[in-house]
Structures are given as structure tokens and as C-alpha cells.
Design a protein around this motif. Structure first.
Motif, PDB file in Angstrom:
ATOM      1  N   GLY A  28       0.794  -1.311   0.148  1.00 31.70           N
ATOM      2  CA  GLY A  28       0.092  -0.011  -0.015  1.00 31.70           C
ATOM      3  C   GLY A  28       0.845   1.211  -0.093  1.00 31.70           C
ATOM      4  N   THR A  29       0.347   2.291  -0.411  1.00 37.05           N
ATOM      5  CA  THR A  29       1.131   3.696  -0.539  1.00 37.05           C
ATOM      6  C   THR A  29       0.343   4.637   0.116  1.00 37.05           C
ATOM      7  N   GLU A  30       1.198   5.782   0.180  1.00 36.78           N
ATOM      8  CA  GLU A  30       0.247   7.146   0.376  1.00 36.78           C
ATOM      9  C   GLU A  30       0.806   8.011  -0.761  1.00 36.78           C
ATOM     10  N   TYR A  31      -0.152   9.175  -1.049  1.00 39.21           N
ATOM     11  CA  TYR A  31       0.087   9.960  -1.779  1.00 39.21           C
ATOM     12  C   TYR A  31       0.620  11.543  -1.297  1.00 39.21           C
ATOM     13  N   CYS A  74      -6.706  12.632  -7.803  1.00 33.83           N
ATOM     14  CA  CYS A  74      -5.896  13.856  -7.827  1.00 33.83           C
ATOM     15  C   CYS A  74      -4.696  14.047  -8.695  1.00 33.83           C
ATOM     16  N   VAL A  75      -3.952  12.819  -9.118  1.00 32.92           N
ATOM     17  CA  VAL A  75      -2.802  12.621  -9.986  1.00 32.92           C
ATOM     18  C   VAL A  75      -3.008  13.407 -11.304  1.00 32.92           C
ATOM     19  N   ALA A  76      -4.165  12.978 -11.918  1.00 39.31           N
ATOM     20  CA  ALA A  76      -4.310  13.276 -13.317  1.00 39.31           C
ATOM     21  C   ALA A  76      -4.660  14.823 -13.405  1.00 39.31           C
ATOM     22  N   VAL A  77      -5.614  15.240 -12.519  1.00 44.01           N
ATOM     23  CA  VAL A  77      -5.933  16.619 -12.570  1.00 44.01           C
ATOM     24  C   VAL A  77      -5.043  17.641 -12.213  1.00 44.01           C
ATOM     25  N   CYS A  78      -4.017  17.433 -11.629  1.00 48.04           N
ATOM     26  CA  CYS A  78      -3.112  18.459 -11.371  1.00 48.04           C
ATOM     27  C   CYS A  78      -2.388  19.156 -12.557  1.00 48.04           C
ATOM     28  N   PRO A  79      -2.664  20.499 -12.727  1.00 43.18           N
ATOM     29  CA  PRO A  79      -1.992  20.966 -13.818  1.00 43.18           C
ATOM     30  C   PRO A  79      -0.442  21.043 -13.598  1.00 43.18           C
ATOM     31  N   ASN A  80      -0.052  21.224 -12.586  1.00 45.05           N
ATOM     32  CA  ASN A  80       1.492  21.339 -12.338  1.00 45.05           C
ATOM     33  C   ASN A  80       2.226  19.764 -11.816  1.00 45.05           C
ATOM     34  N   ASN A  81       1.375  18.852 -12.195  1.00 42.19           N
ATOM     35  CA  ASN A  81       1.898  17.589 -11.802  1.00 42.19           C
ATOM     36  C   ASN A  81       2.629  17.450 -10.538  1.00 42.19           C
ATOM     37  N   ALA A  82       1.920  18.104  -9.379  1.00 47.17           N
ATOM     38  CA  ALA A  82       2.377  18.004  -8.360  1.00 47.17           C
ATOM     39  C   ALA A  82       2.439  16.832  -7.416  1.00 47.17           C
ATOM     40  N   VAL A  83       1.491  16.120  -7.562  1.00 52.74           N
ATOM     41  CA  VAL A  83       0.620  14.972  -6.647  1.00 52.74           C
ATOM     42  C   VAL A  83       1.706  13.889  -7.027  1.00 52.74           C
ATOM     43  N   TYR A  84       2.269  13.196  -6.008  1.00 48.71           N
ATOM     44  CA  TYR A  84       3.054  11.860  -6.342  1.00 48.71           C
ATOM     45  C   TYR A  84       2.862  11.042  -5.228  1.00 48.71           C
TER      46      TYR A  84
END
Lengths: 84, 397
Positions: A28-31, A74-84
């Protein structure tokens, strides 16, 4: 003084490399959200189906790990690709 | 949409217009015709940002971002979305204070199971969210202190499953409140190196069983070193102990390490590289376990022939294998003739989605522009695509 800073940074780099390659991955992971890349637009808050993202005291979007279900919407919608 | 929400949005817009003659004011608008797999429609956006300094100590600000569409498209679960904040910052020597109100409105939202841990049979349509923030910081020569408190109240319409009729039944409007509070201290150890420690507490007041309660205790080190006049290397290491029912025992000791390298190679070229590792100490023997890695780099080139500095190419990538969140992106804006600029952007997230954008802008003053744009979205994960043809403007004074 600068030598101490460099020593610390190099030690940290070595430690990080050790963490990256020597450890087994947790099930399992965390974003997370990179605060340096987040522009505070709130698109992740808008899309999150679990009310798990909020603005912190500095106006940055942050993931509430008690609510996040790891759906990754949330990963896809971030316009700045800030979610990881 | 309720009258209160309409009124609130109207007041935010009115306030921004009324104060427009003051200091810094930006208003960006756009409309787009949308052609997607399910059908055609329109979207509209309006973003207002206003900032005013009152005397030497006080700064007032207001931001209002309104987004409306005539129907909900797959990734946008609301037909209307408003995100606005109104705040005040006070600075006096080493003291900094901030008070802020934020409003989020979710118009015609879809049905969501927002809190499965608390009530798995309850579904909600989000209406509006009110959030208040207070923050104070004080800096001494040997210590910096910061404390904050936040309250967040989400109003929603609940729907409860009726096992007799097998239908979801609409209930009276309700709301949930979350609180967040914390304090931190930071002290320089020697030149370029600081240590910090803090505590944060959050709770979902609606859930008495404490599913959303979390106490964080953290401590760490941070360093920054200028390698060259135009290059710097910084890093930090943070340990956080997270005590809460939602965080499994094996995840409570969280370690985050960050390295960042920034370099201005020439007057026109600059870039940075950042690496973040998240790990936990799990099990009785404190075994290190990897949660995720994040590597990101980007490079920007500014065309020296454009005196305004608005012609550039930016390219970069994000590598996050554990969370399957890789992305590669590039964007450009280029002065083709006098006040005419052409731009484009590509955002490719492998196995997730690709976004292509093209734009033609005309600057009728150095800061005000009109533009037409075309955007194509190809969502591989959900299997749909959309085309947006739009026009918009940006006004600043």
C-alpha cells in the motif's frame, strides 16, 4: 561552516540513496503533494471523492492521510503534476 | 444553487470589482466550446486576484476562481465550482499574523461516499465549504516560532440507502467540521543548517470514534549550501510520529528526505532537480520500508530576443514509480510578431492521460491580452476524450 553543510548534505544524500534502494516497499502507498510545485488552484480538492485534500495554513493543498483512500484521482487533474 | 451561495459569490465578485481601482488587480476570463465523447457543451472561467497594502503593516487580499459548465464532464464532478479566499496579513518587525476566510462551492455535484470509514452507507452531494485560518509567527535571532489553527465546515445533502425500496433517499442538509492546529519551532545550528520540531493535531469532530483524529510529532534538520554563485544544493530530513487509528502501526514512524539542486546555467537557461524519499520504520525491530520515491526535474530556456522575457520553452519530467504517477511535460510561449504570441503545451502522464494545448495571444498593452486556445484531452484511464475551443482575456491594473 560550509564544510559542515556539505558534509550534512552528502550524508543526507547517501542516506536517501540507501532508503531508496535498500528497503523493501511497504504494502500500500500514500500520496503526497510537492509544495514547491503546487500553485494552490484546488483542482485536486474539487476532484477528491473523499474530502481528503484541504488548504493548509499556508494556502497549499495537502492530503489528509486519515481520509485518503488512494484512488489517485488527484494525480491526473493537477496542472502542475505536483501529486506523487 | 442556494441563495446564500449565489450571494456569497456575488459579494466576492463585487468586492473585487469595487476594489479594482486599488493596488494590484488581475482578472482572467475564458469561455470554451466543448466537444467530448458524451456530447457538446460550454465551459466558462473567471479568476479575480486582488491585493492591497494598507499602511506599512497590513496587506489585504482576495482571490475568486469561478468555473461553470453546462454539464458535468467525467473528471469534473461539479457543474459549478467556486474557490475564493479573503484574508489579511499583518507584519510588525519579527511578528507576522494572518487571518483568512476561504469558501469553496460545489454546484450540482455528483453523489459521493465521502466518509466510508465513518458511515459507509451514507452518500453525499457537496454544497459548500467554509474554512477559517489563523496563523501567527514570531522570529527571534536564535529561534523562529509558528502556531496555527484552522476550522473547515463542509455542508452537504446526505442520501441514505433504504433497504426496503433499494433507493437512496434524500435527507435534510447537514455538515461536518474538521479542525487542524499545530505549532513549530525552528533554530539555526550553524550557517546554512537549521533544526526544527513541531506538533500538529487534527480531528473530524463529526466522528466520535476518532477515525479522522491524528496527532503528529515531528523533528528534523534542513541545510542549504550555495555551491556556485548560480547554483545551490539544499536538503532536509524529517521524522514524524503519526498517532491515529487511520495510520497502521507499521506506518507511524514516517521519514521524509528531500534533496534539491537548483542551477542557473546561463542568463537564459535555468533548472532544478528535486528528489524526495518517503519511508517508514515498521515492525518491532524498526525495519525501514519504502513508501514512495519522487524525482522531478525541469529546465527552462528564455529567448533573449524578447525584451519582455515572456518567450520561453520549459520541459521536464516527474518520476514516481511506486505511485504510478510519472509525467512528462513541455510548454512554450513565443513572440512571433510585435504583440502576438503563440504557445503550446503537452502534458503526458503514461497510462493515465495526455493533454495538448495550443494558444494564440495578442497583448494590446504589456500586461493585458486576448487569446484563442485549443485543448485536446485524451484520458486513457477512463476512456474518453474532449476538445475545447476557447477564447479568453487577462486584464491587469
Amino acid at each position: 561552516m560550509n564544510r559542515r553543510s556539505v558534509t550534512f548534505l552528502l550524508s543526507l544524500l547517501a542516506f536517501v540513496m540507501l532508503l531508496s534502494f535498500a528497503c523493501k516497499q511497504l504494502t500500500g502507498t500514500e500520496y503526497y503533494i510537492d509544495p514547491l510545485s503546487c500553485n494552490g488552484c484546488g483542482e485536486c480538492i474539487r476532484i477528491c471523492p473523499n474530502d481528503a485534500i484541504y488548504y493548509n495554513q499556508n494556502g497549499e493543498a495537502r492530503i489528509d492521510q486519515t481520509k485518503c483512500t488512494h484512488c489517485a484521482e488527484c494525480v491526473a487533474v493537477c496542472p502542475n503534476n505536483a501529486v506523487y | 444553487m442556494s441563495k446564500q451561495r449565489c450571494l456569497l459569490i456575488f459579494l466576492l465578485l463585487l468586492a473585487a470589482f469595487g476594489l479594482a481601482a486599488q493596488n494590484a488587480f488581475t482578472w482572467k476570463t475564458g469561455v470554451a466550446m466543448l466537444n467530448s465523447d458524451p456530447g457538446k457543451g460550454f465551459t466558462g472561467t473567471s479568476r479575480l486576484d486582488w491585493n492591497q497594502r494598507v499602511g506599512r503593516n497590513i496587506e489585504l487580499y482576495l482571490d475568486s476562481n469561478l468555473n461553470a459548465t453546462d454539464r458535468g464532464l467525467a473528471p469534473n464532478v461539479q457543474k459549478l465550482w467556486h474557490n475564493g479566499d479573503l484574508g489579511m496579513k499583518f507584519t510588525d518587525g519579527d511578528l507576522r499574523l494572518k487571518a483568512e476566510y476561504r469558501n469553496l462551492a460545489f454546484g450540482a455535484s455528483t453523489l459521493l461516499g465521502l466518509y466510508p470509514q465513518w458511515n459507509p452507507t451514507l452518500s453525499q452531494k457537496r454544497l459548500t465549504q467554509h474554512q477559517g485560518t489563523l496563523k501567527a509567527a514570531y522570529a527571534l535571532p536564535f529561534l523562529q516560532m509558528e502556531a496555527y489553527a484552522q476550522g473547515k465546515h463542509l455542508r452537504y445533502t446526505p442520501y441514505v440507502f433504504n433497504p426496503n425500496t433499494f433507493e437512496l433517499e434524500k435527507q435534510a442538509t447537514d455538515g461536518v467540521t474538521d479542525v487542524y492546529t499545530g505549532l513549530s519551532v525552528q533554530a539555526p545550528v550553524f550557517k546554512g543548517v537549521t533544526v526544527h520540531a513541531g506538533a500538529d493535531y487534527k480531528d473530524g469532530l463529526f466522528d466520535e470514534s476518532g477515525n479522522y483524529r491524528l496527532t503528529d510529532l515531528n523533528a528534523g534538520l534542513a541545510a542549504e549550501y550555495k555551491i556556485l554563485p548560480d547554483a545551490s544544493l539544499s536538503g532536509s530530513f524529517d521524522w514524524t510520529y503519526r498517532d491515529g487509528d487511520a495510520i497502521g502501526k507499521g506506518r507511524r514512524n514516517h521519514l521524509q528526505s528531500v534533496m534539491r539542486y537548483q542551477h542557473r546555467l546561463t542568463y537564459s537557461i535555468s533548472g532544478y532537480l528535486i528528489y524526495v524519499n518517503n519511508s517508514v520504520l515498521s515492525g518491532n525491530f524498526g525495519q525501514l520500508r519504502l513508501v514512495s520515491n519522487y524525482l522531478r526535474g525541469q529546465l527552462q530556456f528564455c529567448f533573449p530576443l524578447d525584451p519582455s522575457g515572456a518567450s520561453y520553452i520549459l520541459a521536464g519530467g516527474k518520476y514516481s514509480p511506486e505511485n504510478k504517477a510519472d509525467a512528462y511535460f513541455a510548454e512554450t510561449d513565443y513572440r512571433v510578431w510585435k504583440n502576438l504570441y503563440t504557445g503550446g503545451a503537452l502534458n503526458w502522464q503514461p497510462d493515465r492521460q495526455t493533454l495538448y494545448t495550443g494558444k494564440l495571444s495578442y497583448y494590446y498593452t504589456p500586461v493585458n491580452e486576448l487569446h484563442i486556445s485549443y485543448t485536446h484531452l485524451d484520458n486513457e484511464l477512463k476512456g474518453y476524450g474532449a476538445d475545447y475551443i476557447g477564447l479568453g482575456s487577462s486584464i491587469r491594473w
